[in-house]
Design a protein around this motif. Structure first.
Motif, PDB file in Angstrom:
ATOM      1  N   ALA A   1       0.827  -1.207   0.000  1.00  0.00           N
ATOM      2  CA  ALA A   1       0.000   0.000   0.000  1.00  0.00           C
ATOM      3  C   ALA A   1       0.864   1.261   0.000  1.00  0.00           C
ATOM      4  CB  ALA A   1      -0.927  -0.005   1.213  1.00  0.00           C
ATOM      5  N   VAL A   2       1.985   1.227   0.723  1.00  0.00           N
ATOM      6  CA  VAL A   2       2.916   2.358   0.704  1.00  0.00           C
ATOM      7  C   VAL A   2       3.433   2.592  -0.708  1.00  0.00           C
ATOM      8  CG1 VAL A   2       5.233   3.083   1.420  1.00  0.00           C
ATOM      9  CG2 VAL A   2       3.606   2.257   3.115  1.00  0.00           C
TER      10      VAL A   2
ATOM     11  N   ILE B   1      -5.466   1.963   3.432  1.00  0.00           N
ATOM     12  CA  ILE B   1      -5.010   0.571   3.563  1.00  0.00           C
ATOM     13  C   ILE B   1      -3.733   0.519   4.403  1.00  0.00           C
ATOM     14  CG2 ILE B   1      -4.165  -1.423   2.279  1.00  0.00           C
ATOM     15  CD1 ILE B   1      -5.960  -0.523  -0.053  1.00  0.00           C
ATOM     16  N   CYS B   2      -2.830   1.486   4.178  1.00  0.00           N
ATOM     17  CA  CYS B   2      -1.602   1.553   4.985  1.00  0.00           C
ATOM     18  C   CYS B   2      -1.926   1.619   6.470  1.00  0.00           C
ATOM     19  CB  CYS B   2      -0.782   2.792   4.607  1.00  0.00           C
ATOM     20  SG  CYS B   2       0.097   2.692   3.055  1.00  0.00           S
TER      21      CYS B   2
ATOM     22  N   ALA C   1       0.518   5.628  12.374  1.00  0.00           N
ATOM     23  CA  ALA C   1      -0.858   5.753  11.888  1.00  0.00           C
ATOM     24  C   ALA C   1      -1.281   7.216  11.809  1.00  0.00           C
ATOM     25  CB  ALA C   1      -1.797   4.973  12.808  1.00  0.00           C
ATOM     26  N   LEU C   2      -0.859   8.024  12.787  1.00  0.00           N
ATOM     27  CA  LEU C   2      -1.209   9.444  12.788  1.00  0.00           C
ATOM     28  C   LEU C   2      -0.637  10.148  11.565  1.00  0.00           C
ATOM     29  CD1 LEU C   2      -2.369  11.981  14.164  1.00  0.00           C
ATOM     30  CD2 LEU C   2      -0.216  12.164  15.434  1.00  0.00           C
TER      31      LEU C   2
ATOM     32  N   ALA D   1       7.764   7.283   7.534  1.00  0.00           N
ATOM     33  CA  ALA D   1       7.537   7.037   8.961  1.00  0.00           C
ATOM     34  C   ALA D   1       6.839   5.706   9.179  1.00  0.00           C
ATOM     35  CB  ALA D   1       6.714   8.179   9.560  1.00  0.00           C
ATOM     36  N   MET D   2       5.844   5.395   8.364  1.00  0.00           N
ATOM     37  CA  MET D   2       5.130   4.123   8.528  1.00  0.00           C
ATOM     38  C   MET D   2       6.047   2.930   8.254  1.00  0.00           C
ATOM     39  SD  MET D   2       1.205   4.745   7.244  1.00  0.00           S
ATOM     40  CE  MET D   2       1.568   5.576   5.716  1.00  0.00           C
ATOM     41  N   LEU D   3       6.904   3.036   7.258  1.00  0.00           N
ATOM     42  CA  LEU D   3       7.826   1.940   6.969  1.00  0.00           C
ATOM     43  C   LEU D   3       8.837   1.754   8.095  1.00  0.00           C
ATOM     44  CD1 LEU D   3       8.531   2.379   3.153  1.00  0.00           C
ATOM     45  CD2 LEU D   3       7.119   0.633   4.263  1.00  0.00           C
TER      46      LEU D   3
END
Length: 833
Positions: free
Chosen positions: A703-704, A739-740, A772-773, A815-817
């Motif tokens: 998704a990323v 989705i991420c 998530a934020l 950041a999410m990764l």
């Protein structure tokens, strides 16, 4: 256009409404700068009264003036007010007021952000003062060390007041740092390259950059401790895998650079005022700029010297001790440049020069004791004694207040168009100088005799009686001196003689403005060709007042100033600034509601307040920009440039860059805390590790990738003018971000340990929420861009907002990764489908 008509039109565009409406809606940098300085002065006076209570209590042994509970609140509030509510906000206000005038601009880069920061500062400080008035002030020291500040030992809301109130104020400081940084880099007069900037602007630029990087660790520390106190997540509890030293590391990662954040603006005042007082150009401009940059860099590598007594390894002791001594070198470079300038000139001992001379004496003593404290064996002997308190005040009062008073008297004609009484001003100086040295010079001896700091009383017969009595007498003499300065200032404003335009015969641009300065500063903007653009006979000032510079006209009622290339100073765009608005105070009130909801325990209200902040920010940004391509616009003197929303690197883009630097520092501090606990925390490795789902991890990664590619496609279609396809690409990117976020939560949700049982679970939950934020923030930003496309604000020429959105999206994806990897890799051996 006649000069009179031009000034009238500019005043209509840039003016502030009268009465309370103007007070609440003004975004003028001069108004906000003066408000910051006045409010900081009030907090300084309150902190001074608290200091007198401390000295009255310690003047004699076994004093019953105030008891231990009130004493703890008094010394905590004294330190907190002086460090957070006075020192930094005062120089922020001075910088806000002076920088556009020094740089030849009409305002700062983000006027509404300045106003928002002001209201956050006022509301946050009010929380602290109200708590003190009702007996609920923080009482754990201005450094709020754990475990003393944890729920077990401070069960009331006293510590929560500090954590939430100071964090609220730190938002103001971060806003100011971004505002100042972008303003210095982009909103200079045409021709003012970095090498032609006033030396004061260099000092403030480096200080602002240090704030961008220095404040996030404290904000993180306050956030983690408040979460621990409110929800029982054990970041600092050694019984459950936490470590109290994590607080000290995060606090001093901010706390030691803060010393230089306070010192550098004061040194900037010295470098500005001293050459005028000695009638000679500042020598060693390049050396001073280099020393400022080195000092700002080195200041972030010294925080552990505040922790020499905590049992750190000997190699770390040696490294940080050497670095703490080495940092004196760039400071000495500046000192020698000042002495050389004095030697080459003809010093005139006017009042500003008196305060500079006092600064030299006091800061020299503070620097010498600082080198002493950098030596580990000596530090062990005097750690947590009155010697350290004396050193701190020599650096902060001697190194900050004396130069700032020199600056106040130097720029008083600029602030008020009036002059003070020289004899009354000299009386105030000598009372402050003598009282200060009597107070704190003796306190060094008190510390060497073994008196700890932060004690509320002591027994007779220890040899501490007469040093404490002398220090207390000196402190009251110093207080009388500050009272004389206040009286002198009030009398100058009310009854002082009118000042000429340039009473000091200075050569910097702030003295080219009329007295008092109009809301737009300059009727037209200069072309700067040297570091000292103002000539003795004010020919430049007269020419600018006649409208013979850049932007010597008004256009469609817009607030316009020039933007330049960062290095060369070549004019690159017209920056169109927003006008007066209720939005800053409304947004600050919504932000304050969030902090009050947390403070009072109404946690269900906090998300509602955040939604209010988000909606106000959306409304804030919605009317900005233009719905048509304007192309190059004539700005006078034969030059034509684009409006900023058609330029490649407008102030808004730079503001997002530095906001993300602040954000990345916060995230890096979080990862540092994770690594620190994993290395030295008790009970690590934890009994239960995250068992991530490989499938969920693959979904997040996919998704990323999809969000990245979809946004890239949309960006290219916008450049090609195909807004329909661009909107579709943004919709795909928004769906991929959803989705991420869901995949990130599902990635370890079922396998995440409870955040209450062990610090490992608490840290992983915090990182998960952070990732998530930022996915949500990226989603909102892309939705805003899609709305702007539909409203006609985006075209191949007007790509500012898509460029800004690209920055936030890519940061959110990264950041999410990183969160994904940080949570998954320690438990990789137990990966499951």
């Amino acid at each position: 256009m006649s000069a009179l008509k031009l000034h009238g039109e500019l005043d209509a565009v840039w003016g502030v409404p009268r009465g309370w409406r103007g007070v609440l809606t003004s975004v003028n940098h001069s108004d906000l700068g003066i408000r910051f300085m006045v409010a900081a002065g009030v907090y300084f006076a309150i902190g001074g009264v608290l200091a007198m209570m401390i000295r009255a209590q310690l003047a004699t042994p076994r004093s019953a003036f105030i008891g231990p509970e009130i004493y703890n609140q008094v010394f905590t509030m004294h330190g907190s007010l002086m460090m957070f509510m006075f020192a930094i906000p005062f120089f922020e206000g001075l910088a806000m007021y002076l920088l556009p005038k020094l740089l030849g601009s009409r305002d700062l880069a983000f006027p509404r952000l300045s106003a928002f920061g002001w209201w956050c500062y006022l509301f946050g400080g009010s929380i602290l003062l109200v708590a003190m008035a009702v007996g609920l002030a923080p009482d754990g020291g201005w450094f709020m060390y754990t475990p003393l500040a944890s729920k077990t030992y401070t069960p009331g809301i006293n510590a929560d007041v500090w954590l939430l109130g100071i964090t609220f104020v730190e938002i103001s400081a971060v806003c100011a740092s971004i505002e100042i940084t972008v303003s210095v880099l982009k909103l200079r007069a045409p021709g003012m390259s970095l090498g032609r900037m006033p030396i004061f602007a260099w000092y403030i630029l480096v200080t602002a950059l240090m704030m961008v990087v220095g404040f996030p660790p404290l904000i993180l520390a306050s956030t983690l401790l408040e979460i621990e106190r409110a929800f029982g997540w054990p970041f600092f509890d050694p019984q459950r895998g936490g470590n109290p030293l994590l607080w000290q590391h995060l606090f001093w990662l901010f706390g030691h650079p803060e010393v230089y954040i306070i010192f550098l603006p004061a040194a900037g005042v010295v470098s500005t005022v001293l050459p005028v007082m000695v009638r000679h150009t500042l020598l060693g401009y390049g050396w001073i700029v280099g020393s400022i940059l080195v000092l700002g860099f080195f200041s972030f590598g010294l925080w552990v010297h505040h922790m020499f007594a905590t049992g750190i390894p000997h190699l770390a002791l040696a490294l940080f001790s050497a670095a703490s001594a080495l940092v004196a070198v760039p400071t000495v470079v500046q000192l020698f440049a000042w002495l050389a300038t004095m030697w080459a000139g003809r010093p005139q001992m006017r009042l500003p020069m008196l305060y500079i001379a006092g600064f030299f004496f006091n800061f020299l003593l503070g620097g010498l004791t600082g080198v002493m404290l950098a030596i580990v064996p000596f530090n062990w002997q005097v750690h947590d004694t009155a010697f350290v308190t004396a050193h701190l005040h020599y650096v902060l009062i001697g190194g900050f207040i004396f130069p700032m008073l020199a600056g106040v008297y130097y720029w008083l004609p600029r602030f008020t168009a009036r002059r003070s009484h020289p004899l009354l001003g000299q009386l105030g100086f000598w009372l402050i100088f003598v009282g200060f040295n009597v107070t704190f010079l003796v306190m060094h001896l008190t510390g060497l005799l073994g008196m700890p700091r932060r004690i509320y009383t002591y027994e007779p017969g220890l040899g501490w009686e007469w040093p404490n009595l002398i220090s207390s007498i000196g402190s009251f003499v110093m207080t009388f001196g500050f009272a004389v300065v206040l009286i002198d200032g009030v009398l100058a404003i009310v009854f002082g003689r009118r000042s000429s335009r340039n009473p000091w015969r200075a050569s910097t641009l702030e003295w080219a403005l009329p007295m008092p300065a109009p809301s737009y500063n300059l009727a037209s903007l200069p072309h700067v060709e040297s570091r000292e653009p103002l000539d003795r006979y004010h020919k430049l000032a007269q020419s600018l007042a006649m409208g013979e510079g850049y932007l010597g006209r008004t256009r469609d009622g817009l607030r316009e100033t020039t933007g330049v290339e960062v290095v060369s100073g070549r004019v690159s765009e017209i920056v169109i600034l927003p006008g007066n608005s209720w939005l800053p105070i409304a947004t600050a009130a919504a932000t304050g509601s969030f902090f009050l909801a947390l403070l009072l325990g109404y946690y269900w209200l906090a998300p509602i307040a955040l939604l209010g902040v988000a909606s106000l920010l959306w409304r804030w940004a919605a009317p900005l920009g233009a719905r048509a391509d304007l192309g190059p616009i004539d700005i006078g003197r034969g030059a034509s440039v684009l409006p900023h929303h058609e330029a490649a690197e407008a102030p808004g883009w730079w503001g997002s860059v530095f906001a993300l630097v602040t954000n990345a520092t916060f995230f890096s501090s979080m990862l540092f805390g994770y690594a620190f606990l994993a290395t030295v925390g008790p009970g690590w490795p934890p009994p239960v590790m995250v068992q991530p789902s490989l499938l969920a991890g693959g979904v997040v990664f996919g998704a990323v990738t999809l969000a990245f590619l979809a946004e890239g496609f949309a960006f290219r279609r916008m450049l090609a003018g195909d807004m329909g396809s661009a909107g579709t690409g943004l919709v795909v990117a928004i769906a991929a971000l959803l989705i991420c976020m869901l995949g990130l939560l599902a990635f370890g949700w079922l396998g995440l340990p409870s955040p209450r049982d062990h610090a490992y679970g608490a840290v992983t939950w915090v990182m998960l929420i952070y990732g998530a934020l930022h996915g949500f923030i990226a989603l909102v930003v892309l939705a805003f861009v899609r709305r702007r496309i539909a409203a006609g604000y985006v075209s191949p020429a007007r790509m500012l907002e898509p460029r800004v959105a690209r920055l936030w999206l890519r940061y959110g994806l990264a950041a999410m990764l990183i969160v994904l990897a940080a949570i998954a890799l320690p438990g990789a051996a137990s990966w499951r489908w």
